[in-house]
Enzyme design. Structure first.
Site, mmCIF file in Angstrom:
data_model
loop_
_atom_site.group_PDB
_atom_site.id
_atom_site.type_symbol
_atom_site.label_atom_id
_atom_site.label_comp_id
_atom_site.label_asym_id
_atom_site.label_seq_id
_atom_site.Cartn_x
_atom_site.Cartn_y
_atom_site.Cartn_z
ATOM 1 N N HIS A 133 -20.674 0.783 5.573
ATOM 2 C CA HIS A 133 -19.525 1.679 5.402
ATOM 3 C C HIS A 133 -20.040 2.950 4.716
ATOM 4 O O HIS A 133 -20.984 2.884 3.932
ATOM 5 C CB HIS A 133 -18.508 0.955 4.523
ATOM 6 C CG HIS A 133 -17.199 1.657 4.352
ATOM 7 N ND1 HIS A 133 -17.024 2.678 3.453
ATOM 8 C CD2 HIS A 133 -15.990 1.474 4.956
ATOM 9 C CE1 HIS A 133 -15.765 3.093 3.498
ATOM 10 N NE2 HIS A 133 -15.115 2.373 4.406
ATOM 11 N N ASP A 210 -22.273 -5.056 -0.947
ATOM 12 C CA ASP A 210 -20.951 -4.488 -0.698
ATOM 13 C C ASP A 210 -20.075 -5.634 -0.199
ATOM 14 O O ASP A 210 -20.191 -6.057 0.949
ATOM 15 C CB ASP A 210 -21.054 -3.365 0.334
ATOM 16 C CG ASP A 210 -19.682 -2.855 0.771
ATOM 17 O OD1 ASP A 210 -18.660 -3.459 0.377
ATOM 18 O OD2 ASP A 210 -19.638 -1.858 1.509
ATOM 19 N N GLN A 213 -15.550 -6.528 2.367
ATOM 20 C CA GLN A 213 -15.003 -7.371 3.423
ATOM 21 C C GLN A 213 -15.273 -8.861 3.192
ATOM 22 O O GLN A 213 -14.500 -9.708 3.637
ATOM 23 C CB GLN A 213 -15.580 -6.970 4.788
ATOM 24 C CG GLN A 213 -15.197 -5.576 5.247
ATOM 25 C CD GLN A 213 -13.693 -5.396 5.449
ATOM 26 O OE1 GLN A 213 -12.958 -6.337 5.704
ATOM 27 N NE2 GLN A 213 -13.244 -4.160 5.313
ATOM 28 N N LYS A 236 -7.882 -5.189 -0.502
ATOM 29 C CA LYS A 236 -8.212 -5.877 0.742
ATOM 30 C C LYS A 236 -8.071 -7.391 0.589
ATOM 31 O O LYS A 236 -8.361 -8.141 1.507
ATOM 32 C CB LYS A 236 -9.645 -5.539 1.167
ATOM 33 C CG LYS A 236 -9.833 -4.071 1.562
ATOM 34 C CD LYS A 236 -11.238 -3.838 2.085
ATOM 35 C CE LYS A 236 -11.651 -2.391 2.048
ATOM 36 N NZ LYS A 236 -11.082 -1.600 3.145
ATOM 37 N N CYS A 376 -15.058 4.580 9.208
ATOM 38 C CA CYS A 376 -15.975 4.992 8.132
ATOM 39 C C CYS A 376 -17.358 4.408 8.347
ATOM 40 O O CYS A 376 -18.057 4.054 7.393
ATOM 41 C CB CYS A 376 -15.461 4.584 6.754
ATOM 42 S SG CYS A 376 -14.124 5.606 6.188
HETATM 43 C C1 LIG Z 1 -17.522 -2.788 4.086
HETATM 44 C C2 LIG Z 1 -16.729 -1.828 3.257
HETATM 45 N N1 LIG Z 1 -17.313 -1.218 2.223
HETATM 46 C C3 LIG Z 1 -16.640 -0.366 1.438
HETATM 47 C C4 LIG Z 1 -15.329 -0.062 1.660
HETATM 48 C C5 LIG Z 1 -14.639 0.910 0.753
HETATM 49 O O1 LIG Z 1 -13.576 0.302 0.109
HETATM 50 P P1 LIG Z 1 -12.586 1.170 -0.760
HETATM 51 O O2 LIG Z 1 -12.011 2.192 0.153
HETATM 52 O O3 LIG Z 1 -11.579 0.200 -1.256
HETATM 53 O O4 LIG Z 1 -13.391 1.778 -1.839
HETATM 54 C C6 LIG Z 1 -14.675 -0.676 2.718
HETATM 55 C C7 LIG Z 1 -13.264 -0.401 3.000
HETATM 56 O O5 LIG Z 1 -12.844 0.425 3.727
HETATM 57 C C8 LIG Z 1 -15.395 -1.571 3.539
HETATM 58 O O6 LIG Z 1 -14.805 -2.163 4.566
#
Ligand SMILES: Cc1ncc(COP(=O)(O)O)c(C=O)c1O
Lengths: 420, 163
Positions: A133, A210, A213, A236, A376
């Site tokens: 991401h 990370d 998910q 999430k 993203c």
């Molecule tokens: C794999 C992953 N990493 C990071 C993020 C970033 O999460 P957040 O927007 O809650 O900071 C997301 C969510 O969109 C994600 O799916």
């Protein structure tokens, strides 16, 4: 002072009772009942979370850590109890290893600033992957531009899995950090941490996962994973927005620099200098999201009551069904690993001849909420050579009937745009 | 019943995807590259990946010829096709007026009383879908960019997507 443990005992996994906890699922979009399949972006929240957050603000609200009055003591207890719940949920050794943040993005940036800036030098290598991401790419690019570290990517294979052979060559003696997602939000790919973590550890590198998910959908045990940092978001995983966490080993947190300066993170302040408070306060400058922490705590109570193994089993079953059902829709191409065991409940797809944006728009008129775009994860889109995909993502409250609604609506999309 | 928070529904769909729009999407006009363009511009809508490449053949102040290529949703590509049909043969001044009228229609949701704008008026329904206004506007933004002397037009200043 405790948060009342929510009444969740839906054992065995009882989907009808679970759905009753999520009133939004009864919403109508136009004249159709909502089918919410955008859980990888954000999940819905059960009434138990909403009720406890309301109760906090109604009966216990005060600022924390600063007062002797009763409400402040209660609020502080509730905040710290939430920390203990999150710590237990990921099997941390101690509650202080949980730092409350706004979200995964902030958690990763906290590591880039507090750890990266202190311990990384020009020439040091940070290894990430092509399926990250943006929030696990951009902070490292910024650090590269500032510090001259070297950023390397483990490549993705055409089926959305990582090239582990390539990883073996990329991770080496110069690697100081492996920062890797446990599950791709764009493709659902579950990354084999059991293979990658030892590669990094062999060279003495730290590992950041990370978990945005994975923590909501898979059982997670930071001690068994043998990693150093885990970033995740409450929103999430049934919790409120504006709330996230960073788990890290205590020794590492202790050695790190603070992220932001201000109130609550200091021990002493004189006109000349300040000294830092202990972990975790060192990383929680300013008034935190107390109500959010309470809601986050109840969210993990809810998940724990169901059992993460049961949550995962439900999603595997549903994903397996969806892969077959959607695969049968003419013109649909599904991206990512072929089997439900290798992926989370995320299905990225394309409908021949129809742009994902149009797919999403027409599905919406059927009450079906999916996400369309690059998720993203633009490097993933570039590797697949598509500008964007449509993505359906499931959670514990989704049903096979909802997958059917998606499939039927997709057939109609094809008809709508197919006619000449 | 009249919950302002409740939107969506299939009636709206026909308003968005009018037949003339789908027709331009399936059979885009002015889609062959120009031999000798005098200016060109690229436009991108980073949030959904729509792209448009625009080539303009100017003769003095008249748009003698124009062509577009691109990839994206039906709204973005149909809007580009309609835009090229409209501006072809018109002056730069008239084209700029067209861009203004289009923006006006996206903001107010009202069709514009402009000669030659009939097909374009079919995009009026887009104004009810805020997420799609950028798709429809991309072609006009790119046109303005080309007329300014080329370069890259974007519907976004920065990344704001949350997945
Ligand atoms: C794999 C992953 N990493 C990071 C993020 C970033 O999460 P957040 O927007 O809650 O900071 C997301 C969510 O969109 C994600 O799916």
């Amino acid at each position: 002072m405790t948060i009342t443990t929510p009444e969740v005992d839906h054992q065995p996994f009882d989907i009808e009772r679970i759905r009753r906890d999520f009133p939004i699922l009864k919403r109508e979009i136009g004249d159709r009942q909502l089918v919410y399949l955008d859980n990888a972006a954000t999940s819905q929240r059960p009434v138990q979370v909403l009720a406890e957050m309301t109760r906090f603000y109604r009966d216990h609200n005060a600022n924390i850590h600063r007062g002797v009055h009763t409400l402040s003591v209660e609020a502080t207890d509730l905040y710290e109890e939430a920390r203990r719940k999150i710590a237990r949920f990921v099997n941390a050794r101690r509650a202080e290893e949980i730092i409350f943040t706004r979200n995964t993005t902030e958690s990763i940036n906290l590591v880039a600033h507090g750890w990266g800036r202190k311990f990384l030098e020009a020439g040091d290598e940070v290894v990430i992957s092509e399926i990250e991401h943006h929030s696990n790419i951009v902070p490292w690019q910024m650090l590269r531009d500032e510090r001259g570290i070297v950023l390397k990517y483990i490549p993705m294979q055409p089926d959305g899995t990582l090239d582990l052979e390539a990883a073996r060559n990329i991770i080496g003696p110069k690697t100081k950090l492996l920062a890797i997602t446990a599950m791709s939000n764009a493709l659902g790919t579950i990354v084999p941490l059991d293979v990658l973590v030892p590669m990094a550890k062999e060279h003495g590198a730290k590992v950041l996962v990370d978990g945005a998910q994975s923590v909501p959908h898979l059982p997670v045990d930071v001690q068994a994973l043998d990693v150093d940092f885990l970033a995740f978001s409450a929103h999430k995983m049934l919790g409120p927005t504006g709330m996230g966490a960073l788990w890290a080993r205590y020794e590492i947190l202790d050695a790190m620099n603070p992220f932001m300066g201000g109130g609550d993170m200091i021990l002493t302040v004189t006109m000349e200098r300040s000294t830092w408070a202990d972990v975790p306060a060192k990383f929680e400058a300013g008034t935190p999201n107390v109500g959010g922490a309470v809601g986050f705590g109840v969210a993990v109570d809810y998940l724990s009551a169901l059992g993460m193994d049961a949550v995962r089993a439900h999603e595997v079953e549903l994903t397996d069904y969806a892969l077959r059902r959607l695969g049968d829709v003419p013109g649909v191409t599904i991206f990512g690993p072929p089997s439900a065991e290798e992926r989370g409940g995320v299905i990225s797809f394309e409908l021949e001849g129809v742009h994902p944006h149009d797919v999403g728009q027409v599905l919406d008129t059927h009450g079906v909420a999916v996400r369309t775009g690059h998720h993203c994860a633009q490097p993933v889109m570039a590797a697949l050579t598509v500008p964007a995909t449509a993505r359906a993502s499931f959670y514990l409250y989704n049903t096979p009937e909802e997958v059917d609604r998606l499939a039927v609506a997709l057939e109609e999309v094809a008809r709508f745009f197919g006619g000449a | 019943m009249n919950d302002p928070l409740k939107t969506g529904g299939s009636g709206l769909l026909d308003e968005l995807y009018r037949e003339i729009i789908l027709d331009h999407y399936r059979r885009p006009r002015n889609h062959d590259p120009l031999k000798t363009p005098t200016c060109s511009a690229d436009g991108a809508n980073p949030l959904c990946g729509d792209t448009i490449h625009l080539e303009v053949g100017l003769d003095d102040h008249t748009i003698e010829d124009i062509a577009f290529a691109g990839a994206g949703c039906s709204i973005s590509q149909a809007s580009a096709s309609m835009m090229t049909e409209y501006v072809k043969g018109r002056t730069v001044e008239e084209a700029r007026k067209g861009a203004e009228a289009f923006q006006q229609m996206m903001t107010t949701g009202e069709t514009q009383d402009l000669e030659g704008f009939d097909d374009i008026d079919a995009l009026q329904g887009v104004s009810k879908f805020p997420a799609r206004v950028k798709c429809a506007s991309l072609a006009w933004k790119t046109l303005e960019q080309a007329l300014e002397g080329g370069g890259v037009a974007s519907t976004e200043e920065g990344e704001t997507s949350h997945d």
